[in-house]
Structure formats: C-alpha cells, structure tokens
Motif scaffolding. Structure first.
Motif, PDB file in Angstrom:
ATOM      1  N   TYR A 164     -50.162  82.242   2.562  1.00 20.98           N
ATOM      2  CA  TYR A 164     -49.363  82.908   3.334  1.00 20.98           C
ATOM      3  C   TYR A 164     -48.515  84.498   3.274  1.00 20.98           C
ATOM      4  O   TYR A 164     -49.137  85.089   3.666  1.00 20.98           O
ATOM      5  N   LEU A 165     -47.941  84.160   2.358  1.00 21.74           N
ATOM      6  CA  LEU A 165     -47.447  85.432   1.645  1.00 21.74           C
ATOM      7  C   LEU A 165     -48.099  85.694   0.218  1.00 21.74           C
ATOM      8  O   LEU A 165     -46.953  87.494   0.012  1.00 21.74           O
ATOM      9  N   GLY A 166     -49.055  85.579  -0.344  1.00 28.85           N
ATOM     10  CA  GLY A 166     -50.074  86.379  -1.514  1.00 28.85           C
ATOM     11  C   GLY A 166     -48.551  85.893  -2.096  1.00 28.85           C
ATOM     12  O   GLY A 166     -49.531  86.625  -3.744  1.00 28.85           O
ATOM     13  N   TYR A 167     -48.987  84.672  -2.761  1.00 27.91           N
ATOM     14  CA  TYR A 167     -47.885  84.393  -4.440  1.00 27.91           C
ATOM     15  C   TYR A 167     -48.804  83.130  -4.745  1.00 27.91           C
ATOM     16  O   TYR A 167     -49.139  82.456  -4.188  1.00 27.91           O
TER      17      TYR A 167
ATOM     18  N   GLU B 159     -55.274  90.812  -7.279  1.00 30.87           N
ATOM     19  CA  GLU B 159     -55.139  91.932  -7.877  1.00 30.87           C
ATOM     20  C   GLU B 159     -55.195  93.537  -6.310  1.00 30.87           C
ATOM     21  O   GLU B 159     -53.770  93.852  -6.978  1.00 30.87           O
ATOM     22  N   LYS B 160     -55.182  93.068  -5.699  1.00 28.79           N
ATOM     23  CA  LYS B 160     -55.316  93.855  -4.663  1.00 28.79           C
ATOM     24  C   LYS B 160     -54.348  93.385  -3.572  1.00 28.79           C
ATOM     25  O   LYS B 160     -54.473  92.073  -2.772  1.00 28.79           O
ATOM     26  N   THR B 161     -53.306  93.553  -3.133  1.00 25.75           N
ATOM     27  CA  THR B 161     -52.243  93.100  -2.291  1.00 25.75           C
ATOM     28  C   THR B 161     -53.198  93.720  -0.470  1.00 25.75           C
ATOM     29  O   THR B 161     -52.611  94.355  -0.384  1.00 25.75           O
TER      30      THR B 161
ATOM     31  N   VAL C 273     -48.998  91.964   3.234  1.00 26.22           N
ATOM     32  CA  VAL C 273     -47.064  93.058   3.599  1.00 26.22           C
ATOM     33  C   VAL C 273     -46.866  92.520   4.270  1.00 26.22           C
ATOM     34  O   VAL C 273     -45.957  92.568   4.548  1.00 26.22           O
ATOM     35  N   LYS C 274     -47.504  92.441   5.513  1.00 24.11           N
ATOM     36  CA  LYS C 274     -46.595  91.897   7.056  1.00 24.11           C
ATOM     37  C   LYS C 274     -45.976  90.220   7.056  1.00 24.11           C
ATOM     38  O   LYS C 274     -45.303  91.056   7.599  1.00 24.11           O
ATOM     39  N   ALA C 275     -46.619  89.901   6.274  1.00 29.54           N
ATOM     40  CA  ALA C 275     -46.075  88.999   5.973  1.00 29.54           C
ATOM     41  C   ALA C 275     -44.481  89.189   5.398  1.00 29.54           C
ATOM     42  O   ALA C 275     -43.746  88.178   6.018  1.00 29.54           O
ATOM     43  N   ARG C 276     -45.034  89.349   4.636  1.00 27.31           N
ATOM     44  CA  ARG C 276     -43.707  89.931   3.753  1.00 27.31           C
ATOM     45  C   ARG C 276     -42.931  90.180   3.998  1.00 27.31           C
ATOM     46  O   ARG C 276     -41.324  90.176   3.963  1.00 27.31           O
ATOM     47  N   GLU C 277     -43.118  90.814   5.187  1.00 26.94           N
ATOM     48  CA  GLU C 277     -41.765  92.147   5.554  1.00 26.94           C
ATOM     49  C   GLU C 277     -41.285  91.304   6.955  1.00 26.94           C
ATOM     50  O   GLU C 277     -40.241  91.213   6.771  1.00 26.94           O
TER      51      GLU C 277
END
Length: 336
Positions: free
Chosen positions: A170-173, A212-214, A219-223
């Motif tokens: 979801y957040l990419g981590y 490697e590339k976000t 980005v949208k979910a993190r914001e």
C-alpha cells in the motif's frame, strides 16, 4: 456516523527524530565472545529509512543530521540488539554484540484454550491493521512469531526472536520490525468472539523502498496517510495551525477554542505542551474522530520541529488515530 472507541487505545512509540546539518559515523561491530568482526549487521536509525550494513571487516559508515534523537540500532540475527544515542558515539567506535542465550520458550502459566490460527488472526488485526489498506500488507515470516492467550486476564501476547518482516504494498515499503513487546487486552464474549480494549506495541523499525522507483500510487498513498497522521496533528498543534489544517477540538462533547486546553510554549526548536484536561476529542476534516488522553498527573510533553512527540509512552490515542497500524505508518523521516 462514528463508532464508539471509548475503550480502545493503541499506544505506539514514536521517538524524537530531528535533523539539521549532516554528520558521518563510522564504526565496527564484533562478536563479544570471539572478538571476530560480524558481516552484514544491520545499522539503522529507528523508525526511518536511514540504514546500512557492516562489511567483511565488520565496518559500517552511516550519515545523519547533527541533532538527531532517533536511536541508532545495531541488530544481527542470533545476537541481542543494541541501541545508542548517536551523539554519544565517536567515529571508529567498536560495538560488541552478545550472542543470544538459547531460547527457553514461552512459559505457559495456564492452559491456552485458543488455536494458533485464532490468535494469529487477532495479532495481524492489531499489528498490521484491519483497514482496507491492511489487505495490501503481509507478514513474510509468521513462523517466527509466538502468540499466547491468557484466559484469566483476557490478554494476548506475542513474541518474536527475529525481526518481523512486513511487505507493505500500500505504501511501498518493506519494514523490518524488531518487536520488544506486544500486548492486547481483549473483551471476549460468551461465544468466544474477541474485541480489543487496549493495545500496546513497542519495538524498533527500519523502512526500505519496495521498488527502485517509487510508483505514483505509493506517492499518493503516502501523502494521504501523512495528512491524516498523528505526526501532522502534532506539527499543526506546535505551530498553532489546527484550524487552518482542518482540526477541531472538543471537550466533553462540546466544541471549544482549539488551544483552550493546551498550554504551548517554545523551548528552542522544541515545543512544550501541557494538556490541561484528562481527555480531548479531535475531529479532522469534520469526519475523522479521534481522542487523546494522558492518564498521568504530569501532562507535559514535547513536540520537536518536525512533529514527533516525546515521551512516546505518555500519550494514548483512540478513534481514528487509534486505528492506525503498520499498514498506515510512515517512516519518521518521511517528507523531511
């Protein structure tokens, strides 16, 4: 429509982490018994994406900001982790890790009536979360987690001798979470259905990018998560921008001026806050309802210039803020 979360708490340790001018620390990690260098030891600042690993000589080099207060964690499989105040370390420091004692296993004081499947379902719900976003998160090493239910105290406890690895799509981590304590106080109905009254989770974490590339969706979910976070509330409180940033404050069911129950004073780069009541309700964007409380006589806490509060165990949050779990949690150095 709001659910009643009056008996629901989630305490999460958010350590101070502030950054200014860059510094570099080098050091070496050894086995305390053999004095041999350890290769591949994880060295990271707790709750951030800032980390590295030792080379074949046991050496590490890590950059940081001079005023950081996030703990520097040194962790290696089969050894006891250590945490340091980086400001008290000098370059060339030698760190010795103690091999862990052979695990004795969890001591069961009384019979545990629940299956592992049931206990793990509750653990996942309270550790990763029960939101739609949590469906995009997965624990990669569940076999390393031991869960125990005490039927007398209605408490679920979890233990892990290895860091818990979470893939958060979801957040990419990817998150490595070294769990020190997990305790969920439950309310159990006659048919065995368990709801949560209070949860306490403590540990250290390291975040790394999932790809490697976000991706744009990350980005949208993190914001989105940052805008709805305790971090954003604390930053708004310290700057006295609660109303501008969409927050309303209620006391005993009535809306009040936003700073009526907060004494706010600046102490250098930090903000000192004294809560003048036991409990306040916080409304965000006129829809998301939370509450905050300090169950101690001394109700002072501090917010640094980036919005992290201390001491982390002092405040507890419920409602919307209290629902936040690993699935919705960003690293402390996000957007800094």
């Amino acid at each position: 429509m709001f659910a009643n979360y009056s008996y629901y708490f989630f305490w999460i340790a958010i350590l101070f982490s502030c950054y200014s001018s860059a510094q570099t620390l080098s050091g070496y990690v050894f086995d305390e018994k053999t004095k041999e260098p350890l290769y591949g030891v994880s060295v990271y600042f707790d709750g951030t994406t800032n980390g590295t690993a030792t080379d074949t000589q046991g050496k590490f080099i890590i950059s940081y900001k001079a005023s950081t207060e996030s703990a520097l964690v040194i962790s290696y499989l089969g050894y006891d982790s250590r945490a340091f105040d980086v400001r008290k370390l000098a370059s060339g420091v030698k760190v010795y890790l103690q091999p862990k004692n052979e695990a004795l296993g969890v001591v069961y004081i009384e019979n545990d009536p629940w299956s592992r499947k049931k206990k793990m379902a509750i653990f996942r719900r309270e550790f990763i979360g029960n939101s739609m976003e949590a469906r995009d998160c997965k624990i990669l090493n569940e076999d390393d987690i031991d869960v125990v239910f005490n039927p007398t105290t209605k408490t679920l406890m979890a233990y892990a001798n290895k860091p818990i690895l979470i893939k958060n799509k979801y957040l990419g981590y990817t998150v490595s979470y070294a769990m020190e304590e997990f305790e969920a106080t439950l309310q159990v109905s006659r048919n065995g259905f368990a709801t949560t009254r209070r949860v306490y989770v403590e540990g250290t974490s390291f975040y790394s990018e999932l790809s490697e590339k976000t991706r744009k969706r990350y980005v949208k979910a993190r914001e989105k998560e940052f805008g709805q976070s305790i971090l954003y509330f604390m930053r708004s409180l310290a700057k006295k921008q609660l109303e501008e940033n969409g927050f309303q404050v209620f006391h005993k069911g009535f809306i009040v001026p936003p700073y009526k129950y907060f004494d706010i004073t600046q102490e250098g780069e930090n903000t000192k806050v004294n809560l003048k009541t036991n409990k306040l309700t916080i409304m965000y964007d006129r829809f998301y309802k939370s509450f905050m409380t300090i169950p101690y006589e001394n109700k002072e806490f501090y917010i640094n210039k980036f919005g992290n509060f201390s001491p982390p165990k002092k405040l507890s949050f419920g409602g919307f803020f209290g629902e936040k779990r690993i699935a919705n949690t960003l690293p402390l150095d996000y957007n800094l």
